[in-house]
Design a protein around this motif. Structure first.
Motif, PDB file in Angstrom:
ATOM      1  N   ARG A  16       0.832  -1.213   0.000  1.00 34.18           N
ATOM      2  CA  ARG A  16       0.000   0.000   0.000  1.00 34.18           C
ATOM      3  C   ARG A  16       0.863   1.260   0.000  1.00 34.18           C
ATOM      4  O   ARG A  16       0.576   2.221  -0.710  1.00 34.18           O
ATOM      5  CB  ARG A  16      -0.930   0.027   1.217  1.00 34.18           C
ATOM      6  N   LYS A  17       1.925   1.261   0.788  1.00 33.87           N
ATOM      7  CA  LYS A  17       2.819   2.415   0.832  1.00 33.87           C
ATOM      8  C   LYS A  17       3.442   2.668  -0.531  1.00 33.87           C
ATOM      9  O   LYS A  17       3.557   3.810  -0.981  1.00 33.87           O
ATOM     10  CB  LYS A  17       3.920   2.205   1.873  1.00 33.87           C
ATOM     11  N   GLU A  18       3.851   1.604  -1.206  1.00 33.61           N
ATOM     12  CA  GLU A  18       4.448   1.748  -2.522  1.00 33.61           C
ATOM     13  C   GLU A  18       3.437   2.304  -3.523  1.00 33.61           C
ATOM     14  O   GLU A  18       3.767   3.162  -4.345  1.00 33.61           O
ATOM     15  CB  GLU A  18       4.997   0.397  -3.008  1.00 33.61           C
ATOM     16  N   LYS A  21       3.035   5.990  -2.841  1.00 31.51           N
ATOM     17  CA  LYS A  21       4.205   6.725  -3.312  1.00 31.51           C
ATOM     18  C   LYS A  21       4.134   6.911  -4.819  1.00 31.51           C
ATOM     19  O   LYS A  21       4.399   8.000  -5.347  1.00 31.51           O
ATOM     20  CB  LYS A  21       5.481   5.951  -2.941  1.00 31.51           C
ATOM     21  N   GLU A  50       7.237  14.904   1.352  1.00 24.12           N
ATOM     22  CA  GLU A  50       7.274  13.771   2.278  1.00 24.12           C
ATOM     23  C   GLU A  50       7.646  14.221   3.685  1.00 24.12           C
ATOM     24  O   GLU A  50       7.049  13.792   4.666  1.00 24.12           O
ATOM     25  CB  GLU A  50       8.253  12.710   1.779  1.00 24.12           C
TER      26      GLU A  50
END
Length: 166
Positions: A16-18, A21, A50
């Motif tokens: 999910r983070k990728e 991003k 970020e």
């Protein structure tokens, strides 16, 4: 529901983070292409975004940091409000101030239950009152006409008695 091992949950979180991003980068690229910025500036802007995202939610309430940058993020100590002031405010709010200082007693007096009937009938009563006055006047005239003849007879009778007695 099945419980997944911790490592599987961590793997999903990383995916999910990728994805997030990659989505941010696409959005930044879309903005930058419209503005025409070079690639090195885009990368620097992405890093700034970020770091801002990381520090945006940082509020230090109970922790006193040693770093000067973090000291700026420290929330000042909250001073509890005085209970006495709150109670005074509530008491003042409970006592409303009088809106009208002078009271007109005529407006406060209750109306009789038939006030609206009297109001509606008043016009009709005026007409009837006029007719009644005319009728009374006519009756008085008739009596006076009738009494004139009786009065003339009575006067004549009295005159005859006086003439007889003389």
């Amino acid at each position: 529901m099945e419980q997944q091992p911790v490592s599987a949950l961590q793997a999903q979180a990383l995916k999910r983070k990728e994805k997030l991003k990659a989505l941010r980068e696409r959005q930044l690229q879309g903005r930058d292409q419209a503005e025409g910025e070079p690639d090195c500036k885009r990368a620097a802007a992405a890093e700034e975004v970020e770091t801002e995202d990381r520090h945006r939610d940082l509020k230090l309430r109970n922790y006193t940091p040693e770093d000067e940058e973090l000291k700026e993020r420290q929330v000042p100590k909250a001073k509890p409000a005085s209970v006495e002031d709150k109670v005074k405010d509530q008491l003042e709010a409970a006592n409303p101030e009088p809106v009208i200082e002078e009271v007109d007693l005529a407006n406060l007096a209750p109306r009789k239950p038939d006030w609206d009937l009297k109001r509606d009938v008043a016009k009709k009563l005026e007409k009837l009152e006029k007719r009644t006055q005319k009728a009374i006047a006519e009756l008085i005239r008739e009596r006076l006409k009738g009494s004139e003849t009786e009065l003339a007879g009575a006067v004549g009778a009295v005159a005859e008695e006086e003439a007889d007695s003389d």
